[in-house]
Scaffold this motif. Structure first.
Motif, short mmCIF file in Angstrom:
data_model
loop_
_atom_site.label_atom_id
_atom_site.label_comp_id
_atom_site.label_asym_id
_atom_site.label_seq_id
_atom_site.Cartn_x
_atom_site.Cartn_y
_atom_site.Cartn_z
N ILE A 1 -4.73 64.62 73.67
CA ILE A 1 -5.16 65.78 74.48
C ILE A 1 -6.64 66.07 74.25
O ILE A 1 -7.41 66.29 75.20
N SER B 1 -7.70 59.41 76.68
CA SER B 1 -6.38 59.83 76.21
C SER B 1 -5.48 58.62 75.96
O SER B 1 -4.52 58.71 75.20
N TYR C 1 -0.73 64.09 78.18
CA TYR C 1 -1.17 63.26 77.06
C TYR C 1 -0.57 61.87 77.22
O TYR C 1 0.33 61.67 78.05
#
Lengths: 334, 334
Positions: free
Chosen positions: A151, A161, A183
């Motif tokens: 994140i 990510s 995420y």
């Protein structure tokens, strides 16, 4: 919701707010999306319109040594060259570091070494921000989970990510406004025979950054409305291909997904075309080889370079056709 | 509904079913669409999914001398070369001539002269079939209206329906199953300052015919569903631009429409890419010239060549940048 809110939420229960080390080091592989991330639902937090799916690039990536000191100015070096904080990457890096500057007098020094060209569509920002959040975690002693680091990395660059793992990675789009469900996660499937060739046609920085191109596409392409459904279809096909080791399905879906992404750019106004003449030549060559029976596919990101997908059994054959092309086997340690 | 049904309906009340002349001649200009025709709702009758809008290319076109004789075999020459009836154009031409062969013993001889390369995305079939239907009309003495000839020309090649006039022409998609409302009409607006540059990058025949590419796009592109709405928007903008002599609106809409059409092809499977390396170089050059203030736009059909749009005031300037490019002013007789 601001970036600072997200950082505050993630670090809320962390004991060490001040650095517990003066220096930390981290490495992250770059990654290329087999099912692309193109278009944001929130530009401040880099929240994507769709999920995406990538493969890591092994030894191609970014190493960072990060140190902090009180009462010194920030400095950063990339491959031993002092970074200009007024440059486009300089501004992004500084803005990101500011999120973690606990006291105004804290100064960062980042010593970055990368073996991939910057801003040429080779995910330099992906591995850059992924290595940076890991170095910050070690420096401050937060001991965050990879989910939390994913994140944080996303706040620097969306595709970062996905750069915290080796192998196949899925970045979940999420639906929450604060992005706490947006995420990446590693996929447990491995595919030792899978090869990636990096066909570098130009290593000069692109004229239009991917974030500008992305926003222009979302705002002006008449085809963008059909993109999320295309991704849903392609993502499902690629995950199936990975599960079943169906290389034909993987290759054609990844190539089609990339070309569809570029089609959304071509239909934007002003039009965005990342291809160079050499890109067209390379595509034609790949299609000819495929027609002649060699199972090779390509994917292309926001730049002129192509990433070739093929299996280990065709490695020798590929080397004769593309003699200087670096080849990566993401699941084989070299 | 078959092609023969359409021909029978149009020729139903014509007195002369047998040729009233032994020879007839006709010329038709080629045309390029500013708002493209891409995708058919009926492949047998070449009925389009959408309306389209074109500009004629003056002296660039096709001349035909057509003669008939009883008890001779069909022959055709293109630029003094005997046409092979087994070639792709040979088959299409013969199939079309069969529609008008009143008695099985009637033999046609077509002597075609054209100054545009065949099958290179320069609408060679458009002017070819448009000149042919006019020559047939004169040969048989039908005295059909241009509207009726437009329907007949469409049976040979969709874009041929637009090649019976000089200037701006709109081809109405129509809604009827028999296509009797799918014909072109000339637009009364004139624009003497409008210039078209033919940037020929390759005159070799394309590997994928436009009809194959079109069908593949309709069948496989995830973006094709958004194409008809794009055309409705662009067609309205182009007609407004023509009425108001708004060159900026004309240029950007035509360029964007063409790139969107190519985007639908790029997102098809297998992908269709008509650009050559030189096409990309030319596009980049045009975008650079435009950024430097020169108002030039391009359009591209099912081939690698570009057609440049600019105004007469910039003709000298354009000649310095593109020294060998033929320039057409469709509303000026030369």
């Amino acid at each position: 919701v601001k970036k600072t809110d997200v950082v505050r939420a993630i670090l809320a229960d962390r004991q060490h707010l001040l650095p517990c080390n003066t220096e930390a080091e981290a490495y992250a592989s770059s990654n290329i999306a087999l099912c692309k991330y193109w278009g944001k639902r929130n530009t401040e937090l880099n929240l994507p319109m769709t999920s995406s799916f990538s493969i890591s690039l092994g030894n191609f990536g970014s190493n960072i040594r990060l140190s902090v000191n009180e009462n010194v100015a920030d400095t950063a070096c990339i491959n031993d060259q002092l970074l200009d904080w007024q440059s486009s990457f300089g501004k992004r890096l500084r803005e990101f570091l500011n999120l973690f500057r606990i006291t105004p007098t804290l100064g960062f020094h980042a010593d970055i070494h990368t073996n991939i060209p910057i801003g040429a569509g080779l995910a330099s920002s992906a591995c850059g921000f992924a290595s940076l959040v890991q170095a910050l975690d070690r420096l401050f002693g937060w001991e965050l989970s990879l989910l939390e680091l994913s994140i944080l990395a996303r706040l620097g660059s969306g595709s970062a990510s996905r750069s915290l793992w080796q192998g196949f990675v899925e970045w979940h789009a999420g639906t929450q406004a604060d992005g706490m469900d947006s995420y990446a996660e590693v996929c447990t499937d491995v595919w030792p025979d899978l090869c990636i060739g990096l066909l570098i046609l130009s290593d000069t920085e692109k004229k239009i950054s991917s974030r500008v191109a992305m926003q222009r596409t979302v705002a002006t392409s008449p085809f963008y409305t059909a993109w999320p459904e295309t991704v849903r279809h392609d993502l499902s096909a690629i995950k199936q291909a990975v599960r079943e080791k169906d290389f034909l399905l993987l290759g054609k879906t990844a190539e089609s997904n990339a070309l569809s992404m570029h089609a959304t750019m071509l239909s934007s106004w002003p039009p965005v075309l990342y291809a160079l003449p050499g890109t067209v030549t390379a595509m034609q060559k790949i299609w000819e080889l495929r027609q002649a029976g060699l199972m090779v596919f390509f994917t292309q990101d926001a730049g002129p370079n192509l990433k070739l997908l093929f299996l280990a059994k065709d490695k020798a054959h590929m080397k004769t056709h593309f003699p200087n092309m670096p080849i990566i086997q993401p699941f084989i340690n070299e």
